[in-house]
Design a protein around this motif. Structure first.
Motif, PDB file in Angstrom:
ATOM      1  N   GLY A 261     -17.015   4.181  -9.691  1.00  0.00           N
ATOM      2  CA  GLY A 261     -16.504   5.320  -8.938  1.00  0.00           C
ATOM      3  C   GLY A 261     -16.170   4.987  -7.495  1.00  0.00           C
ATOM      4  N   GLU A 262     -16.754   3.891  -6.984  1.00  0.00           N
ATOM      5  CA  GLU A 262     -16.430   3.509  -5.588  1.00  0.00           C
ATOM      6  C   GLU A 262     -14.926   3.247  -5.456  1.00  0.00           C
ATOM      7  OE1 GLU A 262     -18.391   1.920  -7.651  1.00  0.00           O
ATOM      8  OE2 GLU A 262     -20.125   0.976  -6.678  1.00  0.00           O
ATOM      9  N   GLY A 263     -14.325   2.812  -6.593  1.00  0.00           N
ATOM     10  CA  GLY A 263     -12.898   2.502  -6.541  1.00  0.00           C
ATOM     11  C   GLY A 263     -12.051   3.709  -6.219  1.00  0.00           C
ATOM     12  N   VAL A 264     -12.543   4.897  -6.603  1.00  0.00           N
ATOM     13  CA  VAL A 264     -11.818   6.130  -6.255  1.00  0.00           C
ATOM     14  C   VAL A 264     -12.057   6.471  -4.785  1.00  0.00           C
ATOM     15  CG1 VAL A 264     -11.599   8.599  -6.762  1.00  0.00           C
ATOM     16  CG2 VAL A 264     -11.966   6.964  -8.625  1.00  0.00           C
ATOM     17  N   ALA A 265     -13.252   6.191  -4.298  1.00  0.00           N
ATOM     18  CA  ALA A 265     -13.623   6.512  -2.907  1.00  0.00           C
ATOM     19  C   ALA A 265     -12.991   5.548  -1.899  1.00  0.00           C
ATOM     20  CB  ALA A 265     -15.142   6.503  -2.763  1.00  0.00           C
ATOM     21  N   ASP A 266     -12.774   4.317  -2.278  1.00  0.00           N
ATOM     22  CA  ASP A 266     -12.260   3.319  -1.326  1.00  0.00           C
ATOM     23  C   ASP A 266     -10.985   3.767  -0.619  1.00  0.00           C
ATOM     24  OD1 ASP A 266     -13.401   0.412  -3.215  1.00  0.00           O
ATOM     25  OD2 ASP A 266     -14.345   1.529  -1.571  1.00  0.00           O
ATOM     26  N   PRO A 267      -9.910   4.134  -1.327  1.00  0.00           N
ATOM     27  CA  PRO A 267      -8.701   4.569  -0.591  1.00  0.00           C
ATOM     28  C   PRO A 267      -8.892   5.927   0.081  1.00  0.00           C
ATOM     29  CG  PRO A 267      -8.318   4.674  -2.956  1.00  0.00           C
ATOM     30  CD  PRO A 267      -9.660   4.050  -2.774  1.00  0.00           C
ATOM     31  N   LEU A 268      -9.788   6.713  -0.476  1.00  0.00           N
ATOM     32  CA  LEU A 268     -10.061   8.042   0.107  1.00  0.00           C
ATOM     33  C   LEU A 268     -10.559   7.904   1.552  1.00  0.00           C
ATOM     34  CD1 LEU A 268      -9.882  10.862  -1.230  1.00  0.00           C
ATOM     35  CD2 LEU A 268     -12.297  10.623  -1.879  1.00  0.00           C
ATOM     36  N   PHE A 269     -11.351   6.849   1.789  1.00  0.00           N
ATOM     37  CA  PHE A 269     -11.931   6.621   3.127  1.00  0.00           C
ATOM     38  C   PHE A 269     -11.351   5.374   3.797  1.00  0.00           C
ATOM     39  CE2 PHE A 269     -15.077   9.918   3.356  1.00  0.00           C
ATOM     40  CZ  PHE A 269     -15.298  10.251   2.041  1.00  0.00           C
ATOM     41  N   GLY A 270     -10.201   4.895   3.289  1.00  0.00           N
ATOM     42  CA  GLY A 270      -9.466   3.843   3.997  1.00  0.00           C
ATOM     43  C   GLY A 270      -9.976   2.439   3.797  1.00  0.00           C
ATOM     44  N   LEU A 271     -10.918   2.226   2.852  1.00  0.00           N
ATOM     45  CA  LEU A 271     -11.371   0.846   2.585  1.00  0.00           C
ATOM     46  C   LEU A 271     -10.341   0.091   1.767  1.00  0.00           C
ATOM     47  CD1 LEU A 271     -13.998   2.273   3.483  1.00  0.00           C
ATOM     48  CD2 LEU A 271     -15.234   0.684   2.006  1.00  0.00           C
ATOM     49  N   ALA A 272      -9.401   0.831   1.193  1.00  0.00           N
ATOM     50  CA  ALA A 272      -8.273   0.222   0.476  1.00  0.00           C
ATOM     51  C   ALA A 272      -7.086   1.147   0.681  1.00  0.00           C
ATOM     52  CB  ALA A 272      -8.597   0.075  -1.005  1.00  0.00           C
ATOM     53  N   PRO A 273      -5.873   0.620   0.598  1.00  0.00           N
ATOM     54  CA  PRO A 273      -4.706   1.492   0.750  1.00  0.00           C
ATOM     55  C   PRO A 273      -4.394   2.218  -0.541  1.00  0.00           C
ATOM     56  CG  PRO A 273      -3.981  -0.750   0.397  1.00  0.00           C
ATOM     57  CD  PRO A 273      -5.487  -0.801   0.454  1.00  0.00           C
ATOM     58  N   TYR A 274      -3.706   3.332  -0.439  1.00  0.00           N
ATOM     59  CA  TYR A 274      -3.116   3.931  -1.637  1.00  0.00           C
ATOM     60  C   TYR A 274      -1.814   3.188  -1.918  1.00  0.00           C
ATOM     61  CZ  TYR A 274      -6.294   7.921  -1.883  1.00  0.00           C
ATOM     62  OH  TYR A 274      -7.405   8.711  -2.026  1.00  0.00           O
ATOM     63  N   THR A 275      -1.717   2.601  -3.117  1.00  0.00           N
ATOM     64  CA  THR A 275      -0.491   1.854  -3.469  1.00  0.00           C
ATOM     65  C   THR A 275       0.014   2.226  -4.863  1.00  0.00           C
ATOM     66  OG1 THR A 275      -1.881   0.088  -4.383  1.00  0.00           O
ATOM     67  CG2 THR A 275      -1.164  -0.155  -2.072  1.00  0.00           C
ATOM     68  N   GLY A 276      -0.740   2.988  -5.592  1.00  0.00           N
ATOM     69  CA  GLY A 276      -0.376   3.284  -6.981  1.00  0.00           C
ATOM     70  C   GLY A 276       0.856   4.161  -7.082  1.00  0.00           C
ATOM     71  N   THR A 277       1.548   4.045  -8.221  1.00  0.00           N
ATOM     72  CA  THR A 277       2.718   4.901  -8.487  1.00  0.00           C
ATOM     73  C   THR A 277       2.606   5.454  -9.907  1.00  0.00           C
ATOM     74  OG1 THR A 277       3.985   3.005  -9.309  1.00  0.00           O
ATOM     75  CG2 THR A 277       4.214   3.553  -6.959  1.00  0.00           C
ATOM     76  N   LEU A 278       3.263   6.589 -10.148  1.00  0.00           N
ATOM     77  CA  LEU A 278       3.137   7.255 -11.448  1.00  0.00           C
ATOM     78  C   LEU A 278       3.722   6.406 -12.573  1.00  0.00           C
ATOM     79  CD1 LEU A 278       3.940  11.010 -10.682  1.00  0.00           C
ATOM     80  CD2 LEU A 278       1.700   9.924 -11.071  1.00  0.00           C
ATOM     81  N   PRO A 279       2.906   6.080 -13.603  1.00  0.00           N
ATOM     82  CA  PRO A 279       3.411   5.334 -14.758  1.00  0.00           C
ATOM     83  C   PRO A 279       4.037   6.256 -15.798  1.00  0.00           C
ATOM     84  CG  PRO A 279       1.059   5.639 -14.974  1.00  0.00           C
ATOM     85  CD  PRO A 279       1.450   6.295 -13.674  1.00  0.00           C
ATOM     86  N   VAL A 280       3.799   7.548 -15.632  1.00  0.00           N
ATOM     87  CA  VAL A 280       4.437   8.559 -16.497  1.00  0.00           C
ATOM     88  C   VAL A 280       4.924   9.688 -15.594  1.00  0.00           C
ATOM     89  CG1 VAL A 280       3.069   8.070 -18.580  1.00  0.00           C
ATOM     90  CG2 VAL A 280       2.220   9.737 -16.913  1.00  0.00           C
ATOM     91  N   SER A 281       5.942  10.385 -16.048  1.00  0.00           N
ATOM     92  CA  SER A 281       6.453  11.530 -15.285  1.00  0.00           C
ATOM     93  C   SER A 281       5.418  12.645 -15.320  1.00  0.00           C
ATOM     94  CB  SER A 281       7.758  12.020 -15.907  1.00  0.00           C
ATOM     95  OG  SER A 281       8.685  10.951 -15.989  1.00  0.00           O
ATOM     96  N   TRP A 282       5.312  13.396 -14.208  1.00  0.00           N
ATOM     97  CA  TRP A 282       4.308  14.468 -14.136  1.00  0.00           C
ATOM     98  C   TRP A 282       5.051  15.797 -14.327  1.00  0.00           C
ATOM     99  CZ3 TRP A 282      -0.851  13.173 -12.369  1.00  0.00           C
ATOM    100  CH2 TRP A 282      -1.731  14.267 -12.398  1.00  0.00           C
TER     101      TRP A 282
END
Ligand code: GLC
Length: 632
Positions: A581-602
């Motif tokens: 779950g830390e992986g979800v928190a990391d970009p939330l608090f800036g320990l990692a950047p948000y870089t993901g993109t949608l693999p399916v249309s929303w």
């Protein structure tokens, strides 16, 4: 109906058989001086695999050959383990809900027990044991569990996906398991499908791009290594392209339905990933439950000789073996003999029966006796299976090598799962650059997905359908927030029932409950609808009406958000992030950047599905490939 190989245990038949065998042995010893079974070529690892296969095939009876084409589930043999040898079974598996062994060593001991039965036969051909280690070997408590494929697709990093596969392979082989039924190379074209999260994307190019690294990740450079497992490209072909309402299985609406595409469209959308997997050397392919309809009416892929033999084995040059899906052969016809005959003649090499193996072997033997299935077809199937068993080193090392068991769930492995979870996060809204948070805020956390490992893991986790009450170890998103932002003041209230005043920011984690396969199909009679639960919808409204807020979706596919986004400052798709779950928190608090993109249309609403980039009237809520970034 006794087993073909057990008949020699009846006294009168035994005496007659011994007499015949004794005579044959005399002739043989006169004819072939000096060679004993121990000197048999197939047992010589210095020989080319093709020579070993040819030698062994030449020694096998038709009963032994048919046995090799038979895969049984463990519950079917656990009360009669001797059947493994009596029927010369080629393979065993544990389906998603069938095995609870607490440690890698316990798994290995179970499998080795059946392996001893297989080796205690005339030719001593080892079994190959398979399992659905599809995002880590989640059947083993404490195993590292990675984001499901849709999250890896959102990360869009083939090298990272390959590393997750390699760790899964090592943790799986350490439990004595040399074969995983992964990767799913399905192209999910309708997110109402319960297997959408097993797909990397709606885009065949992205799925194709993943195939090479993931197959190599699982299989390594040497299949016999104790860090490699045989991979399975599945489900061949078109499983993600079925038409809504075309399934005739249970309450399913899409899963196992009919893919109503022209051959050109089927090739463009669904075949390309399998071509890449074959080029990567994948050792097995699993046939899809679904049907295609290339213009002459629906035909089960399990019975489709054109797709299985002409295209997969001929045109693509696949040299591994094709395994059926779970009782997939039985879906071909109510006439079991016809079903078996059509499946084997179409190109199925191993049948995941998975329980009535006595009936299957007898039926196939009768079809061969009657000349309706040729011995050449049997030999081709068995040669394909034996080739992979030799490549896996099972003849030299049939028993488990648990020397790496201590690395199952290791910090090093979990760090990669955390990295993959962080890379899979997709930032869909960020009003006022609310994210990343500084880490010293007072934070109000709510929602059904915040402190629920079971929802984070999704299906194929501990059990087939997964469970809200997880059976696996890991870190929830709430735990991760605490670890990543130790200076933050955190109040957790799943239903947002605690007082709301005095907080800097709210984080509401909405979630789907776990599911697998068609059970997760959206449709009447099913429990999963891609919509927020009333509890989660209320938590969003309550928290986001009182403070700045971030909504995070924990789901195997897009969720219907229309009507729920007023007052939502930031929005993140977390998919099914796995055990870290830390992986979800990391970009939330800036320990990692948000870089993901949608693999399916929303989609804007569930009813808009199927929604795919390239559609003429393409009007999603968020487009395929969309994702905001934050600074690293
Ligand atoms: C299931 C799935 C397949 C899985 C197999 C064994 O029905 O369709 O993906 O590998 O059975 O569990």
């Amino acid at each position: 109906m006794g087993s073909p190989l057990a008949r020699v245990r009846r006294p009168w038949l035994w005496i007659a058989s011994v007499a015949v065998l004794a005579a044959a042995l005399v002739v043989w010893l006169l004819a072939v001086p000096g060679e004993s079974e121990e000197d048999a070529a197939y047992l010589d690892p210095s020989l080319p695999v093709a020579d070993r296969v040819a030698d062994l095939l030449g020694r096998m009876t038709i009963e032994e050959k048919v046995g090799q084409m038979t895969q049984a589930e463990v519950p079917a043999v656990q009360d009669s383990p001797g059947d493994v040898g009596d029927f010369g079974l080629g393979s065993l598996l544990s389906g998603g809900s069938e095995a609870f062994y607490d440690t890698p060593e316990a798994w290995a001991a179970m499998i080795d027990g059946y392996q001893r039965e297989a080796l205690d036969t005339r030719l001593g051909i080892p079994i190959i044991y398979g399992i659905d280690a599809v995002h880590g070997n989640a059947a083993v408590p404490g195993a590292t569990i990675f984001p499901h494929n849709i999250g890896l697709g959102a990360a869009g990093d083939e090298e990272l996906a390959g590393r997750t596969a390699a760790i899964t392979a090592a943790e799986t082989r350490a439990a004595g398991i040399p074969w995983t039924f992964a990767p799913c190379l399905c192209v999910a074209r309708d997110s109402r499908w319960g297997r959408t999260y097993e797909s990397f994307s709606e885009d065949p190019e992205l799925v194709t791009a993943m195939a090479d690294d993931v197959v190599h990740g699982y299989q390594g450079e040497d299949l016999s290594a104790n860090t490699s497992v045989l991979a399975t490209a599945k489900h061949y072909v078109g499983d993600g392209g079925t038409a809504y309402g075309s399934s005739t299985t249970d309450s399913y609406t899409l899963d196992q339905g009919v893919t109503e595409l022209s051959e050109d469209e089927l090739r463009r959308l669904h075949l390309a990933p399998f071509r890449a997997a074959v080029e990567a050397g994948v050792g097995s392919v699993m046939a899809s439950f679904s049907s295609t309809d290339l213009g002459e009416g629906p035909l089960k892929v399990h019975a489709d000789g054109y797709l299985l033999t002409t295209v997969l084995k001929g045109e693509l040059g696949f040299e591994g073996f094709v395994v059926s899906d779970w009782a997939g052969v039985s879906q071909i016809s109510d006439d079991y003999a016809e079903a078996v005959r059509e499946a084997i003649n179409a190109g199925i090499d191993m049948v995941m029966v998975p329980d009535q193996y006595e009936a299957f072997t007898a039926t196939l033997l009768a079809e061969v006796d009657a000349g309706r299935v040729s011995e050449n077809r049997i030999d081709d199937a068995v040669a394909r299976i034996l080739t992979q068993k030799f490549a896996l080193g099972l003849f030299e090392h049939p028993f488990a090598d648990t020397s790496l068991a201590a690395e199952v769930g290791s910090e090093e492995h979990r760090a990669v799962a955390r990295e993959a979870a962080a890379a899979s996060q997709v930032l869909l809204r960020n009003e006022g650059d609310l994210l990343p948070l500084s880490g010293d805020e007072s934070v109000y956390v709510a929602g059904s997905g915040a402190d629920s490992l079971g929802r984070q893991l999704g299906g194929w986790s501990g059990t087939w359908q997964g469970s809200v009450n997880a059976v696996d170890e890991g870190t929830t998103i709430l735990d991760g927030i605490g670890e990543v932002a130790p200076d933050a003041t955190v109040q957790y209230s799943q239903r947002a029932s605690e007082p709301l005043d005095g907080y800097d920011v709210g984080i509401v984690v909405v979630a789907e409950n776990p599911y697998a396969e068609g059970v997760g199909d959206v449709g009447p009679g099913n429990d999963h609808d891609m919509k927020l639960s009333d509890q989660d919808a209320e938590a969003v409204e309550t928290v986001c009406g009182a403070m700045d807020c971030v909504v995070i979706t924990v789901s195997g596919r897009p969720m219907e958000l229309e009507g729920h986004l007023d007052g939502v400052d930031a929005l993140v798709a977390a998919w099914l992030p796995g055990s870290e779950g830390e992986g979800v928190a990391d970009p939330l608090f800036g320990l990692a950047p948000y870089t993901g993109t949608l693999p399916v249309s929303w989609p804007r609403t569930v009813d808009d599905e199927p929604v795919n980039v390239g559609d003429a009237d393409y009007d999603p809520l968020f487009a395929y490939g969309f994702g905001l970034e934050t600074a690293p």
